[in-house]
Motif scaffolding. Structure first.
Motif, short mmCIF file in Angstrom:
data_model
loop_
_atom_site.label_atom_id
_atom_site.label_comp_id
_atom_site.label_asym_id
_atom_site.label_seq_id
_atom_site.Cartn_x
_atom_site.Cartn_y
_atom_site.Cartn_z
N ALA A 8 0.83 -1.21 0.00
CA ALA A 8 0.00 0.00 0.00
C ALA A 8 0.86 1.25 0.00
CB ALA A 8 -0.93 0.00 1.21
N ARG A 11 2.20 1.83 -3.43
CA ARG A 11 1.17 2.28 -4.36
C ARG A 11 0.81 3.74 -4.13
NH1 ARG A 11 -2.04 -1.07 -7.16
NH2 ARG A 11 -3.78 0.36 -6.92
N ALA A 12 0.79 4.17 -2.86
CA ALA A 12 0.25 5.49 -2.55
C ALA A 12 1.28 6.59 -2.43
CB ALA A 12 -0.53 5.41 -1.22
N ALA A 15 1.18 9.41 -4.95
CA ALA A 15 -0.09 9.75 -5.54
C ALA A 15 -0.24 11.25 -5.73
CB ALA A 15 -1.24 9.22 -4.67
N SER A 91 1.69 3.66 -7.87
CA SER A 91 0.69 4.67 -8.20
C SER A 91 1.02 5.36 -9.52
CB SER A 91 0.56 5.69 -7.08
OG SER A 91 1.78 6.33 -6.84
N ASP A 94 0.28 2.97 -12.35
CA ASP A 94 -1.16 2.96 -12.62
C ASP A 94 -1.55 4.14 -13.51
OD1 ASP A 94 -1.42 0.71 -11.06
OD2 ASP A 94 -2.14 1.80 -9.29
N LEU A 273 -1.70 6.45 3.05
CA LEU A 273 -0.64 5.51 3.40
C LEU A 273 -0.26 5.59 4.87
CD1 LEU A 273 2.49 6.89 3.68
CD2 LEU A 273 1.94 7.47 1.34
N ASP A 298 -6.66 4.68 -1.11
CA ASP A 298 -6.03 3.65 -1.92
C ASP A 298 -6.75 2.34 -1.65
OD1 ASP A 298 -5.09 2.74 0.57
OD2 ASP A 298 -3.18 3.78 0.33
N TYR A 302 -9.67 1.62 1.12
CA TYR A 302 -11.02 1.31 0.68
C TYR A 302 -11.49 -0.01 1.31
CZ TYR A 302 -10.15 4.96 -2.77
OH TYR A 302 -9.85 6.16 -3.39
N SER A 318 -7.13 9.65 -10.49
CA SER A 318 -6.05 9.23 -11.37
C SER A 318 -6.54 8.88 -12.77
CB SER A 318 -5.31 8.03 -10.77
OG SER A 318 -4.68 8.38 -9.56
N ASP A 362 -8.17 0.98 -7.17
CA ASP A 362 -8.48 2.32 -7.67
C ASP A 362 -9.69 2.27 -8.59
OD1 ASP A 362 -6.33 3.51 -6.36
OD2 ASP A 362 -4.96 3.08 -8.01
#
Length: 380
Positions: A8, A11-12, A15, A91, A94, A273, A298, A302, A318, A362
């Motif tokens: 996580a 990924r974040a 962002a 992120s 993505d 995050l 993220d 969620y 995004s 996402d």
């Protein structure tokens, strides 16, 4: 549910944060500012509470339309070549993938150039772009200080550079910037509307922030201003978090703070995050009854919301950002200004368990955004 933060965090992390922070951070300490005062709650029928609820009602509604409505109006040339410079975390990958899908609709080819987020790797990626002489360069998270020399070379070659999620300004080589400093203040207002509404204007709040990420300062300032306006007597404490805590001892820091501040009712994180692993840590510590809302949700957050472990999140745009970037280039390649896209407001949404579109990852804020963009491009 696993509370492991690694994926996580990756990924974040970028962002909305500029890579400058990643390049210049030292092991800074944690700072805490005094609370704004004792909690002197507003009456449930107060004007401030009514205003917060009205704002929250607006932000909780899923937008149905993108804000760009003017068709390109000209035949968009195919065969364009775009270099998309990655930032080294999921992120950004993505965002690049969303961009690649949109570009493919117009018959463009996207080359994704990897970096590790270090100055050397970022500059090497831009050097590669200079050698490639693409029709445009796209990136996210890198402020111009990292690639000043290469930006000047691209500008001299007439190659547009478009950015998002960076503490920067348009001009002098940067042709488009979305989710910049002038755009993100609404995120703080969204978070404040939820806290004041949820607490019936009786909140005692702590705001955990990463001050090294300067793109987050407008979010923090907006939160504080709207929180004070809507609930002048509500307490607010700000806790600065060093980057060294992310993915490591952040849950322990939250537990320690809440144990020493038992009157706190609401916890706000400037990035989702920071909340990774926190719900499990609170459960282990026996701390209950705290309400959590995060900025930039993220997949992990969620899932927390769906499970009732976190209350809300500001959902980042995004998908829409990537397609808007393609729209801007479509206008550029047809001899038009990108101004319509620079002026366009990206969609925002405050999600809770009641209106969460998906907990699988996402999700687009505007459900049929692709169809709407394609219509502007003459593809439908």
């Amino acid at each position: 549910m696993s509370s492991r933060p690694g994926r996580a965090v990756r990924r974040a992390l970028t962002a909305i944060v500029p890579v400058t922070a990643l390049l210049t951070l030292t092991a800074c300490g944690t700072g805490t500012t005094a609370a704004t005062g004792p909690s002197q709650a507003a009456a449930p029928g107060s004007p401030g509470l009514a205003a917060a609820r009205a704002a929250l009602e607006k932000y909780a509604e899923r937008p149905a339309a993108i804000s760009v409505t003017e068709p390109v109006g000209k035949q968009i040339p195919q065969g364009k070549k775009i270099d998309f410079i990655l930032c080294g975390v999921q992120s950004c990958k993505d965002l690049a993938d969303f961009f690649t899908v949109a570009a493919g609709e117009l018959g463009w080819k996207v080359k994704q150039i990897a970096t590790q987020g270090t100055p050397e790797s970022v500059q090497a990626a831009y050097e590669q772009a200079v050698r490639d002489t693409p029709d445009a360069v796209v990136a996210s998270g890198f402020p111009r200080a990292v690639y000043t020399k290469q930006l000047a070379q691209l500008k001299a070659a007439g190659i547009p550079v478009i950015q998002s999620n960076a503490d920067d300004v348009v001009g002098d080589g940067v042709s488009l910037l979305k989710n910049g400093p002038n755009d993100v203040g609404v995120q703080g207002r969204m978070l404040a509307s939820w806290v004041v509404s949820n607490s019936r204007a009786q909140a005692n709040t702590v705001y955990f922030d990463l001050p090294a990420y300067t793109i987050l300062k407008p979010v923090k300032d907006s939160f504080a201003a709207n929180y004070k306006k809507w609930c002048a007597g509500c307490s607010l404490d700000n806790v600065d978090v060093p980057i060294t805590a992310v993915g490591k001892d952040m849950p322990d820091r939250v537990v320690s703070y809440l144990r020493s501040h038992p009157k706190v009712t609401h916890v706000v994180f400037s990035l989702g995050l920071l909340n990774v692993g926190v719900p499990a840590a609170l459960k282990t510590a026996g701390i209950t009854g705290r309400h959590i809302v995060v900025n930039v949700g993220d997949a992990q957050n969620y899932q927390y919301i769906q499970s009732g472990l976190t209350d809300g999140a500001m959902a980042l745009n995004s998908h829409e950002t990537a397609w808007l970037q393609v729209d801007a280039l479509a206008r550029h390649f047809t001899g038009q200004s990108m101004a319509v896209d620079q002026k366009a407001a990206l969609p925002n949404m405050l999600v809770t368990k009641d209106n969460l579109p998906s907990a699988d990852g996402d999700f687009p804020i505007v459900e049929d955004y692709q169809k709407q963009f394609k219509a502007l491009w003459g593809l439908s």
